[in-house]
Design a protein around this motif. Structure first.
Motif, PDB file in Angstrom:
ATOM      1  N   ASP A 207       0.870  -1.136  -0.040  1.00  0.00           N
ATOM      2  CA  ASP A 207       0.057  -0.062  -0.080  1.00  0.00           C
ATOM      3  C   ASP A 207       0.890   1.213  -0.204  1.00  0.00           C
ATOM      4  O   ASP A 207       0.794   2.305  -0.775  1.00  0.00           O
ATOM      5  N   ALA A 208       1.981   1.083   0.845  1.00  0.00           N
ATOM      6  CA  ALA A 208       2.788   2.274   0.845  1.00  0.00           C
ATOM      7  C   ALA A 208       3.371   2.622  -0.298  1.00  0.00           C
ATOM      8  O   ALA A 208       4.036   3.685  -0.939  1.00  0.00           O
ATOM      9  N   SER A 209       4.061   1.444  -1.089  1.00  0.00           N
ATOM     10  CA  SER A 209       4.488   1.466  -2.430  1.00  0.00           C
ATOM     11  C   SER A 209       3.794   2.482  -3.279  1.00  0.00           C
ATOM     12  O   SER A 209       4.272   3.037  -4.291  1.00  0.00           O
ATOM     13  N   ASN A 210       2.360   2.383  -3.359  1.00  0.00           N
ATOM     14  CA  ASN A 210       1.694   2.737  -4.293  1.00  0.00           C
ATOM     15  C   ASN A 210       1.558   2.269  -5.587  1.00  0.00           C
ATOM     16  O   ASN A 210       1.441   2.779  -6.598  1.00  0.00           O
ATOM     17  N   ALA A 377       6.044  -6.273  -7.315  1.00  0.00           N
ATOM     18  CA  ALA A 377       5.511  -6.811  -6.004  1.00  0.00           C
ATOM     19  C   ALA A 377       6.545  -7.558  -5.113  1.00  0.00           C
ATOM     20  O   ALA A 377       6.864  -7.482  -3.904  1.00  0.00           O
ATOM     21  N   ALA A 378       7.404  -8.419  -5.963  1.00  0.00           N
ATOM     22  CA  ALA A 378       8.301  -9.066  -5.281  1.00  0.00           C
ATOM     23  C   ALA A 378       9.485  -8.444  -4.595  1.00  0.00           C
ATOM     24  O   ALA A 378      10.000  -8.561  -3.567  1.00  0.00           O
ATOM     25  N   LYS A 379       9.917  -7.384  -5.486  1.00  0.00           N
ATOM     26  CA  LYS A 379      10.739  -6.281  -5.344  1.00  0.00           C
ATOM     27  C   LYS A 379      10.552  -5.632  -4.065  1.00  0.00           C
ATOM     28  O   LYS A 379      11.199  -5.259  -3.249  1.00  0.00           O
ATOM     29  N   PHE A 388      10.288   1.731  -3.097  1.00  0.00           N
ATOM     30  CA  PHE A 388       9.630   1.845  -4.528  1.00  0.00           C
ATOM     31  C   PHE A 388       9.056   3.228  -4.707  1.00  0.00           C
ATOM     32  O   PHE A 388       9.262   3.913  -5.745  1.00  0.00           O
ATOM     33  N   ALA A 389       8.513   4.063  -3.591  1.00  0.00           N
ATOM     34  CA  ALA A 389       7.518   4.999  -3.616  1.00  0.00           C
ATOM     35  C   ALA A 389       8.560   6.257  -3.778  1.00  0.00           C
ATOM     36  O   ALA A 389       8.355   7.258  -4.346  1.00  0.00           O
ATOM     37  N   GLY A 390       9.854   5.818  -3.548  1.00  0.00           N
ATOM     38  CA  GLY A 390      10.924   6.831  -3.721  1.00  0.00           C
ATOM     39  C   GLY A 390      11.315   7.125  -5.217  1.00  0.00           C
ATOM     40  O   GLY A 390      11.918   8.263  -5.523  1.00  0.00           O
ATOM     41  N   MET A 391      10.873   6.322  -6.149  1.00  0.00           N
ATOM     42  CA  MET A 391      11.123   6.407  -7.482  1.00  0.00           C
ATOM     43  C   MET A 391       9.663   6.881  -8.293  1.00  0.00           C
ATOM     44  O   MET A 391       8.741   6.504  -7.889  1.00  0.00           O
ATOM     45  N   GLY A 398       7.794   4.145  -8.811  1.00  0.00           N
ATOM     46  CA  GLY A 398       8.443   2.768  -9.208  1.00  0.00           C
ATOM     47  C   GLY A 398       9.056   3.213 -10.685  1.00  0.00           C
ATOM     48  O   GLY A 398       8.864   4.042 -11.313  1.00  0.00           O
ATOM     49  N   SER A 399       9.363   2.204 -11.419  1.00  0.00           N
ATOM     50  CA  SER A 399       9.841   2.245 -12.542  1.00  0.00           C
ATOM     51  C   SER A 399       9.083   1.639 -13.846  1.00  0.00           C
ATOM     52  O   SER A 399       8.018   0.711 -13.366  1.00  0.00           O
ATOM     53  N   LYS A 400       9.369   1.735 -14.868  1.00  0.00           N
ATOM     54  CA  LYS A 400       8.393   1.115 -16.012  1.00  0.00           C
ATOM     55  C   LYS A 400       9.150   0.540 -16.880  1.00  0.00           C
ATOM     56  O   LYS A 400      10.046   1.413 -17.501  1.00  0.00           O
TER      57      LYS A 400
END
Ligand SMILES: Cc1cc2nc3c(=O)[nH]c(=O)nc-3n(C[C@H](O)[C@H](O)[C@H](O)COP(=O)(O)O)c2cc1C
Ligand code: SF4
Length: 599
Positions: A207-210, A377-379, A388-391, A398-400
């Motif tokens: 959830d926090a990772s969004n 999700a695994a990462k 994750f949310a820092g990117m 995150g990344s794409k």
């Protein structure tokens, strides 16, 4: 030539292998066709009997999928990918060349019954086209010398297993790696973390990772998993959507080819969070070449205690994954159509709600996610939500992974933090002379050269991953026409606005291409878009007119120079159609013509 098995033998073996489960019908049809080279009526009779299922159910599945056919396509079926990028790379010329070498016409079985050559929708190889499938296996990077080799092998009737391996080698073409593709992952590390911190905490990190789904719609993954966790059901399922049918997309192929552990780990993590014991990968039929490799990774994970009963020694943590192959239907990427297909039915989208998280596979709660979503999700389980949310951007963390193809020097997969500009990607891949980029495939967004500062993220230009580049030498009308043909071919036919709308749209585009267009056609196409957008049953119909309308707005010249008349022009020559009647009646006076013969 290899022996063709008797019908009863082919059906019997396959039905037995699948435990006579009607839900495995698509898999069984695939196997029976591989044995018999087609699905004749008597084979469908036999299947209905063996599966104790109505004949009409077998027939409707057999007639729905593009890869199934009732007449033989010979010992070698070669299907050329018809994506616009493959066309730009010489698909038409290569197909003609092979037909010339083999003395046959496209779409017709050779006279000796040996070989069949035809086109198919995109096969996920836009970074190494023109490409084709031979008996379902990918032949990338085709050129004249490779086709000469292929023609020789066919003439000598060499079994596919004895063809040179180099013909089938598919490169990853990773050009820019980030946290998903560039950082090592230890199998089991995410599962150890979830066992240590518990499912609730793992869900809180997600959830926090969004994290938002990477399959296109961008739905928040934690919300989906939490809903599925709450749902009531004696059995729950995790489904990985590896259908990747959007033309120009191939990043899931690379994840599955070289990072399968990451994907399977994400699925197992999801199983732990939502309480599922059964997992399925819906692998597009075009990626048949990955099947053995993926089965080997699954077998290793079972051996290492990462799948099966009591995962990592945890009593009650039971989960396993099976792979289902698609059979050439783009609509099966839509999650409810995919579930129908997994149940052995034609892939027609369901009415929603209810959504799969409460009513999915066999009516039970099912978590469906894209390949890349599971990998993310695994990462996240390993590194935490804040990492994750820092990117990326606040709404697109995150990344794409981007599948870059077309008029570029370095086609392949690029991993960027969300928010990267179109201009930056163009510069990195060596696109010197771009006039447009189709982001997200035909159902996505056409970004013209005036908008190259726009950013790839859910707030601006969302994408499941395709990034198709068109230089100033390309005709954007022809690009849109290719996409209109694609949607007309792939509409599942369930609802009228899409079934009829996609065909009409294709016909209008063909009429314009034939130099018979008028402003009337342009207005009609806009009307059709409105009807399809507002009245279609699923996302395919909602987006099918996008490429036409967007290119019409952004590249009006490409359309206007084709308009013969600013009012109305019929699609066919009415006067010419009366010629037979004139010959029969022996009349050729002015009144026997619709238009005057006078200049
Ligand atoms: C016509 C159509 C085709 C689709 N094809 C795919 C696909 O190939 N792969 C995919 O992951 N999602 C595809 N989707 C989106 C899925 O319906 C669904 O939203 C997705 O699998 C959910 O996973 P996510 O939340 O991880 O993105 C498609 C949707 C539509 C309407
Ligand atoms: S919109 Fe098109 S693809 Fe979707 S259900 Fe209707 S006919 Fe099928």
């Amino acid at each position: 030539m290899p022996r063709i098995a008797p019908i009863s033998e082919a059906v019997g073996h396959s039905v037995e292998r699948h435990g006579a489960r009607p839900s495995h019908l698509v898999q069984i049809l695939r196997e029976v066709q591989a044995e018999l080279r087609c699905l004749p009526g008597p084979a469908l009779d036999e299947l209905a009997r063996a599966l104790r299922t109505p004949r009409v159910r077998v027939e409707s599945a057999a007639s729905f999928y593009h890869f199934f056919h009732s007449e033989s396509h010979g010992a070698y079926e070669i299907l050329f990918s018809d994506n616009i990028i493959d066309q730009m790379l010489g698909k038409r010329e290569m197909m003609q060349y092979l037909c010339k070498l083999l003395w046959l016409q496209p779409g017709k079985l050779s006279e000796d019954g040996l070989v069949y050559v035809e086109s198919t929708s995109d096969i996920g190889m836009a970074d190494q086209g023109p490409a084709a499938l031979v008996n379902g296996h990918v032949l990338p990077s085709l050129d004249e010398s490779r086709l000469e080799l292929v023609a020789g092998l066919i003439r000598d009737q060499k079994p596919l297993a004895r063809w040179p391996r180099m013909l089938f080698e598919v490169a990853d073409n990773v050009r820019k790696a980030g946290p998903l593709l560039g950082q090592a992952f230890e199998p089991g590390s995410a599962l150890r973390k979830v066992l240590k911190q518990g499912a609730e905490r793992t869900l809180a990190e997600l959830d926090a990772s969004n994290l938002r789904g990477r399959g296109g719609a961008g739905f928040k993954t934690a919300v989906k998993w939490a809903s599925c966790r709450r749902a009531q059901g004696s059995e729950k399922h995790v489904v990985c959507n590896a259908d990747e049918g959007e033309p120009g997309t191939f990043k899931d192929r690379v994840l599955l080819q070289s990072h399968a552990d990451l994907v399977f780990e994400g699925m197992t993590l999801a199983a732990r969070v939502i309480g599922a014991s059964h997992g399925m990968v819906y692998l597009r039929g075009e990626y048949l070449y990955l099947l053995q490799r993926l089965e080997a990774v699954l077998a290793r994970r079972r051996k290492d205690g990462l799948l099966g009963k009591g995962i990592l020694g945890e009593q009650g943590f039971d989960f396993d994954i099976e792979i289902h192959l698609g059979a050439g239907a783009y609509i099966c990427g839509e999650e409810s159509a995919l579930i129908e297909s997994l149940e052995g039915k034609p892939g027609k989208p369901r009415n929603r709600p209810p959504y799969p998280d409460t009513f999915g596979y066999l009516g039970e709660p099912t978590g469906v996610n894209n390949v890349e979503t599971f990998a993310c999700a695994a990462k996240i389980a390993v590194h935490g939500g804040a990492w994750f949310a820092g990117m990326g951007t606040p709404a697109s963390t995150g990344s794409k992974l981007m599948s870059v193809s077309g008029d570029v020097k370095r086609p392949g997969v690029y991993e960027y933090p969300f928010g990267v500009s179109v201009k930056q990607v163009l510069s990195d891949c060596g696109a010197g002379n771009a006039q447009a980029v189709q982001v997200g495939g035909p159902s996505g967004t056409c970004v013209s050269w005036r908008e190259f500062d726009r950013r790839i993220c859910f707030e601006d230009v969302p994408t499941a991953g395709a990034f198709m580049v068109f230089s100033r030498d390309r005709d954007m009308f022809e690009v849109a026409r290719n996409f209109a043909h694609f949607f007309a071919h792939e509409s599942c036919g369930f609802c009228t606005p899409c079934r009829v709308g996609t065909s009409l749209l294709r016909n209008h585009m063909d009429k314009l291409a034939a130099g018979k267009g008028s402003a009337y056609d342009m207005v009609q196409m806009k009307r059709l878009m409105h009807i399809m957008l507002t009245m279609s049953h699923c996302g395919l119909g909602h987006t099918a007119a996008n490429p036409v309308v967007q290119t019409m707005e952004k590249f009006p010249d490409a359309y206007e120079r084709r308009l013969r008349n600013l009012d109305f022009e019929p699609a066919f020559d009415l006067d010419g159609a009366l010629q037979t009647a004139r010959l029969i009646t022996g009349r050729d006076d002015e009144w026997a013509h619709i238009v005057s013969k006078q200049p």
